[in-house]
Design a protein around this motif. Sequence first.
Motif, mmCIF file in Angstrom:
data_model
loop_
_atom_site.group_PDB
_atom_site.id
_atom_site.type_symbol
_atom_site.label_atom_id
_atom_site.label_comp_id
_atom_site.label_asym_id
_atom_site.label_seq_id
_atom_site.Cartn_x
_atom_site.Cartn_y
_atom_site.Cartn_z
ATOM 1 N N SER A 123 -8.344 32.748 -15.992
ATOM 2 C CA SER A 123 -6.939 32.870 -16.373
ATOM 3 C C SER A 123 -6.147 31.709 -15.919
ATOM 4 O O SER A 123 -5.209 31.895 -15.194
ATOM 5 C CB SER A 123 -6.645 33.981 -16.070
ATOM 6 O OG SER A 123 -7.062 35.145 -16.368
ATOM 7 N N ALA A 124 -6.645 30.467 -16.270
ATOM 8 C CA ALA A 124 -5.668 29.345 -15.839
ATOM 9 C C ALA A 124 -4.332 29.306 -16.357
ATOM 10 O O ALA A 124 -4.391 29.691 -17.704
ATOM 11 C CB ALA A 124 -6.458 28.176 -16.263
ATOM 12 N N ASP A 125 -3.408 28.677 -15.872
ATOM 13 C CA ASP A 125 -2.107 28.703 -16.597
ATOM 14 C C ASP A 125 -1.538 26.986 -16.209
ATOM 15 O O ASP A 125 -2.451 26.389 -15.895
ATOM 16 C CB ASP A 125 -0.933 29.406 -15.805
ATOM 17 C CG ASP A 125 -1.024 29.291 -14.133
ATOM 18 O OD1 ASP A 125 -1.322 28.341 -13.850
ATOM 19 O OD2 ASP A 125 -0.579 30.075 -13.636
ATOM 20 N N ILE A 126 -0.403 26.666 -16.969
ATOM 21 C CA ILE A 126 -0.433 25.282 -17.056
ATOM 22 C C ILE A 126 0.017 24.752 -15.511
ATOM 23 O O ILE A 126 -0.150 23.413 -15.485
ATOM 24 C CB ILE A 126 1.152 25.268 -17.934
ATOM 25 C CG1 ILE A 126 1.366 23.802 -18.335
ATOM 26 C CG2 ILE A 126 2.315 25.802 -17.081
ATOM 27 C CD1 ILE A 126 0.149 23.164 -19.224
ATOM 28 N N LYS A 127 0.523 25.467 -14.555
ATOM 29 C CA LYS A 127 0.436 24.761 -13.288
ATOM 30 C C LYS A 127 -0.808 24.456 -12.568
ATOM 31 O O LYS A 127 -1.103 23.252 -12.142
ATOM 32 C CB LYS A 127 1.279 25.963 -12.183
ATOM 33 C CG LYS A 127 2.742 26.214 -12.815
ATOM 34 C CD LYS A 127 3.122 27.049 -11.617
ATOM 35 C CE LYS A 127 4.760 26.968 -11.794
ATOM 36 N NZ LYS A 127 5.414 27.958 -11.037
ATOM 37 N N GLN A 128 -1.993 25.134 -12.858
ATOM 38 C CA GLN A 128 -3.439 24.874 -12.587
ATOM 39 C C GLN A 128 -3.849 23.653 -13.255
ATOM 40 O O GLN A 128 -4.173 22.615 -12.714
ATOM 41 C CB GLN A 128 -4.216 26.133 -12.467
ATOM 42 C CG GLN A 128 -4.140 27.024 -11.431
ATOM 43 C CD GLN A 128 -3.526 28.233 -11.998
ATOM 44 O OE1 GLN A 128 -3.115 28.589 -12.997
ATOM 45 N NE2 GLN A 128 -2.899 28.928 -10.554
ATOM 46 N N ALA A 129 -3.336 23.563 -14.661
ATOM 47 C CA ALA A 129 -3.911 22.480 -15.278
ATOM 48 C C ALA A 129 -3.087 21.122 -14.868
ATOM 49 O O ALA A 129 -3.616 19.903 -15.098
ATOM 50 C CB ALA A 129 -3.538 22.755 -16.937
#
Length: 346
Positions: free
Chosen positions: A60-66
């Motif tokens: 469940s990656a979000d834009i901050k992890q990306a």
Amino acid sequence: MDETVAEYIRRTVLKIPRDEIKMMLQKWGFLSEAQLQTLNFHQMKDNISQEVVQLCEENSADIKQAAVLDIIYNHIYQNKRMWNVYQMKKSGDELEYFDITDFKKKFKGRLQSALKNVTITFKVYEDNAIWIRVAWGTPYKKPNQYKPSYVVYHFRTPYVFISASVLKSNMPLLCQALVVASNYHDICEMELRSHSLKSLKDIVFKRYSQNLQTYCTKPLPGWNVEPENADIRIIHENRSEKERIHRLNEEVFGSGPQPIIEFAQYRLETMFKSDPKMDVLDKKEPFRCLVRFSSPHLLESLKSLAPAGMADAPLSPLLTCIPHKARNYFKIRERKGLFPESFVSP
């Protein structure tokens, strides 16, 4: 996981050289070692990127992890960006205290209060530097993740290195957030830029010195090639002149490699001189001009002028003092009161 996040992760992985994908994913730390073991890094990069996206969906990656993965890529390949140097100044003799948590809170609060649609990501590195990635949006559009600004700030120093997005209108907001978060008062561009972030750091942190204490007077290889039947006096004169140029160049630039500077700019101000009887000038106004230098490797280009016979040795201090001028530029601006109003914190 949002489709835009999945596409951004896929494109980021595609930018990474195949042999370094596993290493960067390990540095990222978002995927477990067991998940990394399932990846086949010997297949086509497009297939690798798709598999990475599938694993990120499981987590469940979000834009901050990306965005953190993007910071890691830009930290390793920092020379792919153009960096500008800014210097900040305190209003008084405040204590040198820095709290990373407080810095992040103030920086995010300042930007988000002025612009709602903005993505801010931080990553701290071992050299006391915090990397900040800012993806800008508008009141009606989501942040553009493909044109972010990057900020590199070293704790307890007044220096900030910024690789800005194409939206120059966001620079005042970014500078205001920096001076508020770091408890400074003013910020000023040093008018020095390069793709080599390391070289810019060497200059502003004074890890580079133009002058050497000892000089090498040995002739360069190939200087002893003398034409047959040449006048011994001419040979001696040519050799002496080359040794003199080499010695003066060593005194000014040193013998080591020069920091990579691609752009330098500073202002000149001088007075015209004329015979008082001629009265050519009615007003005693100074002559002002803006001097700009641009080259893939500016200092090495200047260093090669005298040996190539394109300039007399030693070179004019106007050319050889560029790194020194860059370090003192902030003091000049301060003395003349030239700080841009939009860069001054309340």
